[in-house]
Design a protein around this motif. Structure first.
Motif, PDB file in Angstrom:
ATOM      1  N   LEU A 294      23.805  -5.019 -12.619  1.00 56.34           N
ATOM      2  CA  LEU A 294      24.595  -6.187 -13.063  1.00 56.34           C
ATOM      3  C   LEU A 294      23.671  -6.664 -14.592  1.00 56.34           C
ATOM      4  CD1 LEU A 294      25.032  -8.312 -10.095  1.00 56.34           C
ATOM      5  CD2 LEU A 294      26.577  -7.647 -11.331  1.00 56.34           C
TER       6      LEU A 294
ATOM      7  N   ALA B 190      31.653  -9.182  -9.011  1.00 56.34           N
ATOM      8  CA  ALA B 190      31.666  -7.648  -8.941  1.00 56.34           C
ATOM      9  C   ALA B 190      32.064  -6.915  -7.897  1.00 56.34           C
ATOM     10  CB  ALA B 190      30.051  -7.310  -9.488  1.00 56.34           C
TER      11      ALA B 190
ATOM     12  N   THR C  81      28.524 -12.582 -16.364  1.00 58.06           N
ATOM     13  CA  THR C  81      29.276 -11.428 -16.578  1.00 58.06           C
ATOM     14  C   THR C  81      30.640 -11.971 -16.909  1.00 58.06           C
ATOM     15  OG1 THR C  81      30.279 -11.455 -14.144  1.00 58.06           O
ATOM     16  CG2 THR C  81      28.210 -10.199 -14.786  1.00 58.06           C
TER      17      THR C  81
END
Length: 762
Positions: free
Chosen positions: A427, A439, A490
């Motif tokens: 990550l 994720a 993210t």
């Protein structure tokens, strides 16, 4: 097959009362004597510290034997000897001698700190932690992640170097271990440790680890190739000598001082080339090569010209790793030439400094300091990356800062974490639990409610660190929180959260729009909206042409968001239903719906119970709670905003935009608490804030925000809270409880803010 990473070759447990034979003692003493002979680069104090560490380790491992029957202390001495060859400092050599003391001998970290200092204890502790990593080398797609994990977890580069020395000695002595363990350990070495050595530029160690692993993993193939190379070597000995003589003559004629050394491909690299390109041994024609060491960078290019005049170059086989160095700092010119008898021969041109880096990589900064203590490193090292490492080492003498710099270059933005089942995930640096959950899968992210990191409960906004084991806890009724957008890193998590919130807002706005249009149609004297079937479809089609929407759902969403006024759409729908559908208006219904609502509102009412989520927002300027008289304003594309009736912002909007107001009312049974503001004026004193908070808690009021202002402390101060209450009566009870406190001078609800230009939020 998960297997704990073996830090050393398998050991036999010590016998009950181990005899210390004179032969064994002599062997150990001789080994340490050989080690001290290679410590001439250390000062007297450093050598004495290493000697003390040896004595401690020798005593701790007393009676332990290796599989070969040798005293166990021979292994730490061999590891330290490899580190000494890299010219590592005294602390690293001490840690190499002690690297198994914590795991095998029951020595504690505090004991090591007391005897040898915190830096040495940290190195030994780091090695012990790496040994506990679980590797599954059958999962080949995980191998690169494990290598990165190992690099990222070590806070000090010396930990990795000692670990590689440890593994190298174990591979050298693997013949003494049971053959059943050769395959697993060799595979692990090829997958994990050899690539780490290569990534750090330790090419000698890299090649040795590959050769030893190949020899034990595929002994038959290794033996066949070894015989073939030996036969080819004897067959081509004359050819190689001829090439070397011709090259030396060419450089002598050019007036260049160079060192020329022969180089032979390793058996493993030959095997890989044959395997990858489906070649026979006879087709691998670049087994031999030469390394040309020259004084300066300019000489590298001059040497290239001399060689290209001597032999023809093979097209497409020239690489300039000086102008563009490899990530691990490696620099050389590579060219492949057609030599005598049409044999391809590779040449590498580099300087002395480049050669140190090429063979020893990250360890080069210790080696280089030891070999060239007075030299100007800027010109000599030639590579910017390793030069920056040298600068850090010379300026700070801080190995951890040095390693941080290495990691920035190796993996600039990566954090490597584990799932509970041992799968590794990469990550971005700064990623949180929510990023990790998304994720894994978007459904896991959407349903996340809590998390455990390394077994401990942790907030969802917690940043992850290398080696963390994260367990995500989900609930079927949970949904993404808009506040998550403030800390996720993210793009995947951000887009999934936004998509879910947008979908939820659209669904809720569509429901609100249908409710508003139904009430507006009733105010026009029509009982209900036309059915969504074959009879009602023509009316809906005409209404959509009028509104410009593509679907009925889109029209309802626009009404719910305030992009269209329900009363205007209802008037058009009334015309379509009465003229085209034969529907008659009901005057009694029209009168009841239009005039039972507040005189200032032009549309039907909506009942508010707190379950509306994204489609209904409560204005921050006045923060209404159940029990307050309220009005609703349909913002332009923002949904429904609820204000208190006496809010200055709401009154200004009513004056300017009255057709956008609708009647709203509280449900008899709200389903949640609502936020509002209070101001508590207190006499400053010790513990006052804690007592105020405790009183609010005992009143079953949640504090969601607190502000004490920026002014300096005076005799009396205003404490401003945003609190969550069930209704107005609950709020008044809490304020009464506060007023009974001796330190409280005043406790009131915060007055609505003055008019603000923001249309709905106030």
């Amino acid at each position: 097959m998960n297997a704990a990473l073996p830090t050393t070759a398998d050991r036999t447990p010590p016998p009950a009362s181990p005899p210390a034979t004179p032969a064994a003692a002599n062997a150990a003493a001789a080994s340490f004597a050989a080690l001290t002979a290679s410590l001439d680069y250390l000062d007297a104090q450093g050598i004495e510290q290493v000697r003390q560490a040896y004595r401690f380790a020798d005593e701790a491992h007393l009676g332990q034997l290796r599989s070969s029957g040798e005293p166990y202390i021979t292994h730490p001495i061999a590891v330290a000897a490899q580190c000494a060859a890299w010219k590592l400092d005294a602390q690293a050599l001490m840690a190499a001698l002690l690297h198994d003391a914590m795991e095998d001998c029951g020595v504690t970290k505090p004991e090591l700190i007391e005897r040898f200092g915190a830096p040495v204890a940290e190195l030994v502790d780091g090695l012990t932690k790496l040994d506990k990593l679980q590797f599954n080398t059958r999962e080949e797609n995980q191998a690169e992640s494990f290598r990165k994990m190992l690099l990222a977890m070590a806070r000090d580069v010396r930990v990795i170097l000692i670990k590689l020395a440890d593994r190298t000695h174990n591979m050298r002595t693997m013949g003494d271990m049971p053959r059943s363990k050769w395959g697993r350990i060799s595979k692990e070495t090829l997958d994990i440790y050899a690539p780490i050595a290569h990534r750090l530029g330790l090419n000698v160690t890299y090649r040795e680890l590959q050769e030893l692993a190949f020899q034990h993993l595929m002994p038959w193939r290794h033996g066949v190739l070894a015989k073939a190379v030996a036969k080819a070597r004897s067959r081509r000995r004359d050819l190689v000598q001829k090439v070397q003589q011709e090259v030396e003559t060419a450089f002598a004629n050019a007036g260049m001082k160079v060192r020329i050394a022969g180089r032979e491909k390793t058996l493993y690299s030959i095997f890989r080339k044959m395997d990858d390109k489906h070649l026979s041994f006879a087709q691998v024609n670049d087994i031999y090569g030469f390394r040309v060491i020259v004084p300066s960078v300019t000489d590298c290019y001059t040497a290239l010209g001399v060689l290209h005049q001597l032999y023809k170059p093979v097209p497409g086989r020239f690489k300039d790793h000086i102008a563009i160095a490899k990530a691990n700092g490696y620099q050389s010119l590579h060219t492949t030439l057609v030599g005598p008898s049409n044999i391809n021969i590779e040449f590498q041109m580099r300087t002395d400094a480049m050669h140190v880096v090429a063979e020893s990589g990250v360890a080069a900064h210790w080696l280089y300091k030891a070999n060239h203590p007075d030299s100007a490193t800027t010109d000599r090292m030639g590579t910017q990356w390793l030069q920056s490492l040298l600068d850090i080492q010379q300026e700070t003498r801080d190995a951890s800062e040095f390693w941080d710099h290495v990691k920035v270059d190796l993996f600039p933005d990566a954090v490597y974490v584990f799932t509970p089942k041992g799968q590794i995930m990469a990550l971005p640096r700064g990623a949180t639990v929510v990023d990790f959950a998304y994720a894994i899968h978007s459904n896991v992210g959407d349903r996340t409610v809590a998390a455990r990191i390394n077994g401990d409960q942790a907030p969802l906004r917690t940043e992850l660190h290398n080696g963390d084991v994260i367990e995500v806890i989900t609930a079927p009724i949970s949904a993404p929180n808009p506040a998550w957008l403030g800390f996720v890193r993210t793009g995947r998590a951000r887009s999934k959260i936004r998509h879910h919130l947008k979908s939820r807002a659209i669904t809720e706005s569509e429901d609100l729009g249908e409710k508003l249009l139904t009430q507006a149609v009733r105010a026009e004297g029509i009982e209900a909206l036309p059915d969504h079937d074959s009879d009602g479809q023509p009316i809906w089609d005409k209404l959509l042409r009028f509104s410009g929407n593509r679907t009925r759902a889109e029209l309802m969403t626009d009404i719910g968001l305030g992009k269209r006024i329900a009363s205007i759409v209802a008037k058009r729908l009334k015309v379509l239903m009465t003229e085209g559908g034969g529907v008659k208006t009901d005057p009694l219904l029209m009168t009841r719906e239009r005039y039972t609502a507040h005189e200032t509102v032009s549309q039907g009412g909506v009942v508010i119970d707190g379950s509306e989520n994204a489609s209904v927002q409560f204005a921050r300027c006045c923060r209404p709670v159940p029990g307050d008289e309220i009005v609703g304003y349909l913002g332009r594309g923002e949904g429904l905003f609820v204000h208190t009736a006496d809010c200055a912002t709401a009154k200004r909007l009513q004056y300017k935009d009255s057709e956008r107001f609708i009647a709203v009312a509280w449900s008899d049974e709200p389903v949640r608490t609502f936020e509002t503001g209070i101001v508590v004026t207190v006499n400053n004193g010790k513990g006052v804030l804690a007592r105020v908070a405790a009183t609010l808690a005992s009143s079953e009021v949640d504090i969601t925000h607190m502000d004490m202002g920026q002014e300096e402390a005076q005799d009396a101060s205003d404490l401003r809270f945003v609190v969550a209450v069930r209704d107005r009566a609950h709020l008044e009870t809490a304020l009464r409880n506060l007023k009974r406190m001796p330190a409280v001078l005043r406790a009131v609800r915060a007055a609505p803010a003055p008019y603000q230009a923001a249309a709905g939020a106030g």
